[in-house]
Write an enzyme that holds these catalytic residues in place. Structure first.
Site, PDB file in Angstrom:
ATOM      1  N   ASP A  57       0.821  -1.151  -0.079  1.00 40.14           N
ATOM      2  CA  ASP A  57       0.000  -0.090  -0.201  1.00 40.14           C
ATOM      3  C   ASP A  57       0.960   1.012   0.103  1.00 40.14           C
ATOM      4  OD1 ASP A  57      -2.520   1.422  -0.010  1.00 40.14           O
ATOM      5  OD2 ASP A  57      -2.352   1.725   2.201  1.00 40.14           O
TER       6      ASP A  57
ATOM      7  N   CYS B 217     -20.510  -7.671 -10.694  1.00 39.32           N
ATOM      8  CA  CYS B 217     -21.368  -6.803  -9.936  1.00 39.32           C
ATOM      9  C   CYS B 217     -22.854  -6.607 -10.489  1.00 39.32           C
ATOM     10  CB  CYS B 217     -20.680  -5.288  -9.833  1.00 39.32           C
ATOM     11  SG  CYS B 217     -19.247  -5.285  -8.637  1.00 39.32           S
TER      12      CYS B 217
ATOM     13  N   CYS C 243     -23.439  -0.937  -2.953  1.00 37.89           N
ATOM     14  CA  CYS C 243     -22.576  -0.028  -2.176  1.00 37.89           C
ATOM     15  C   CYS C 243     -22.634   1.242  -2.446  1.00 37.89           C
ATOM     16  CB  CYS C 243     -21.142  -0.761  -2.790  1.00 37.89           C
ATOM     17  SG  CYS C 243     -20.615  -0.605  -4.683  1.00 37.89           S
TER      18      CYS C 243
ATOM     19  N   CYS D 238     -23.291   4.790   0.593  1.00 39.16           N
ATOM     20  CA  CYS D 238     -22.471   5.936   0.843  1.00 39.16           C
ATOM     21  C   CYS D 238     -23.259   6.869   1.641  1.00 39.16           C
ATOM     22  CB  CYS D 238     -21.708   6.122  -0.416  1.00 39.16           C
ATOM     23  SG  CYS D 238     -20.552   7.725   0.094  1.00 39.16           S
TER      24      CYS D 238
ATOM     25  N   CYS E 191     -15.487  11.448   0.541  1.00 40.51           N
ATOM     26  CA  CYS E 191     -15.248   9.925   1.244  1.00 40.51           C
ATOM     27  C   CYS E 191     -15.052  10.412   2.584  1.00 40.51           C
ATOM     28  CB  CYS E 191     -14.652   9.217   0.573  1.00 40.51           C
ATOM     29  SG  CYS E 191     -14.359   7.579   1.324  1.00 40.51           S
TER      30      CYS E 191
ATOM     31  N   CYS F 108     -14.430   4.510   7.224  1.00 41.47           N
ATOM     32  CA  CYS F 108     -16.051   4.301   6.895  1.00 41.47           C
ATOM     33  C   CYS F 108     -15.953   2.978   6.220  1.00 41.47           C
ATOM     34  CB  CYS F 108     -16.630   5.140   6.097  1.00 41.47           C
ATOM     35  SG  CYS F 108     -18.361   5.076   5.653  1.00 41.47           S
TER      36      CYS F 108
ATOM     37  N   CYS G  84     -19.705   1.303   2.329  1.00 43.00           N
ATOM     38  CA  CYS G  84     -19.747   0.537   0.945  1.00 43.00           C
ATOM     39  C   CYS G  84     -19.283  -0.856   0.925  1.00 43.00           C
ATOM     40  CB  CYS G  84     -19.197   1.529   0.026  1.00 43.00           C
ATOM     41  SG  CYS G  84     -17.401   1.664   0.314  1.00 43.00           S
TER      42      CYS G  84
ATOM     43  N   CYS H 146     -22.007  -4.829   0.479  1.00 43.17           N
ATOM     44  CA  CYS H 146     -21.711  -5.878  -0.702  1.00 43.17           C
ATOM     45  C   CYS H 146     -22.295  -7.246  -0.569  1.00 43.17           C
ATOM     46  CB  CYS H 146     -20.160  -6.006  -0.977  1.00 43.17           C
ATOM     47  SG  CYS H 146     -19.645  -6.907  -2.202  1.00 43.17           S
TER      48      CYS H 146
END
Length: 386
Positions: free
Chosen positions: A146, A200, A206, A210, A226, A253, A256, A260
């Site tokens: 990351d 999807c 998702c 939000c 976001c 958060c 979302c 799923c």
């Protein structure tokens, strides 16, 4: 059989042996999935990244623009790479994290941040895998988690770990939206896995979940709206328009991700899955609001929350307090109105303006004569005090 055919058969056997060895090592170190992609397998990534940056969807994350060239193509990051190995570790929670929204006196910390920093956890295990693999293969390796400019999600899609869902996060048929990702670049040639396709369909769970409408369109995210960006990356006061929508989310958060439908498969987690600290599952806002810098560092030692610092974290807690309607939080908020940090003082004004009866707030405001910071003064003005 010709000499070329024999060499190709030998090379194929070597690739298979090394790939099997690597995947076996990954399983032993607690990774739930490990698959391989070619470094040139994400040709559309530069165009998508350029579009994202051109619309300023990255907010103040300037490092995304500064590293765009290296981020868009693994071969720019390391010219000798021949194979990119993606690792996934399931961190799916035992319950729906959105349930904590019904407890406004508590702070909601994103599931991934409820224990040790996953960067440290995964990088440590990846280094162990990489060391053994390099010794076996006689090839060079680099590991990334990351923090390096690696587009892990598009690469993970090409490696077959999952696909980038409409929330832009990786979705797995086996683990839902709950995968930590890490990557290993190597000069070794390995067997490449089949890319995953998008599953999807017409689902938009998702997107609808939000709280701040951060998705201008499916598969596109505006970080500036976001909650994860606002509570973690954003350094100053948070847009007043969005504060109420943040609720009690004080670090990140999960809405979302939690929405799923593919999460129904996420229960098949590794026994080595990182377990949440009990004191971070649903901490009381009254306790968190009282943290000074020293106690903040101690309480969040080893946690990714520590990276944002005490002032930004308490700012988030004050927004949650202002949204709570809990007058028992008045005392801690009043104490923070005199805090040394302007961002904390400003959010204390906002929280108090929502928790105090209007008459009491007017009397409190009448005693405020010494403030000179423009951001804090803007909060007083927002609260109706000139």
């Amino acid at each position: 059989m010709s000499g070329n055919a024999l060499r190709e058969e030998k090379d194929e056997k070597k690739r298979r042996t090394l790939t099997d060895f690597l995947k076996d090592e990954a399983r032993q170190k607690g990774f739930d999935v490990c698959r391989v992609a070619l470094p040139d397998s994400i040709p559309r990534a530069p165009e998508r990244l350029t579009d994202f940056l051109a619309q300023d969807f990255h907010g103040t994350m300037d490092w995304m623009a500064e590293t765009a060239e290296r981020r868009a193509d693994p071969r720019v990051l390391w010219g000798d790479v021949r194979s990119v190995v993606l690792f996934g570790m399931n961190y799916g929670p035992d319950e729906d994290p959105r349930a904590l929204q019904d407890r406004p006196d508590r702070g909601a910390i994103s599931v991934y941040a409820r224990n040790r920093d996953y960067h440290d956890l995964i990088k440590g295990r990846l280094k162990e895998v990489a060391t053994r693999f390099a010794a076996r293969a006689g090839e060079d390796v680099k590991v990334f988690v990351d923090t390096a400019p690696v587009m892990e999600k598009p690469l993970a899609e090409q490696a077959g770990l999952g696909w980038q869902g409409k929330h832009t996060n990786l979705v797995s048929r086996d683990f839902g939206s709950w995968l930590f990702l890490g990557s290993l670049f190597t000069t070794a040639e390995l067997l490449v896995d089949t890319p995953e396709r998008d599953h999807c369909g017409s689902c938009r769970a998702c997107l609808d979940a939000c709280p701040t409408d951060a998705f201008p369109a499916p598969y596109r995210i505006d970080a500036r709206r976001c909650i994860s960006y606002l509570t973690i990356e954003h350094k100053g006061p948070i847009d007043p328009e969005l504060r109420q929508k943040i609720g009690n989310r004080i670090y990140g958060c999960d809405d979302c991700l939690a929405a799923c439908p593919w999460n129904k498969f996420a229960a098949t987690a590794s026994e080595m899955k990182l377990q949440a600290r009990e004191d971070l599952k649903e901490p009381q806002l009254s306790d968190l609001l009282g943290l000074d810098d020293a106690t903040f560092r101690t309480f969040f030692s080893g946690s990714p929350v520590k990276r944002i610092g005490r002032d930004r974290f308490v700012r988030n807690c004050l927004i949650a307090a202002g949204n709570s309607g809990d007058i028992s939080l008045l005392g801690p908020c009043l104490a923070l109105a005199d805090d040394a940090s302007p961002v904390v003082r400003g959010m204390a004004v906002w929280a108090l303006s929502r928790l105090m009866p209007s008459g009491d707030f007017s009397q409190f405001a009448a005693r405020r004569h010494s403030e000179t910071n423009p951001e804090v003064l803007a909060e007083w003005k927002l609260a109706g005090v000139v």
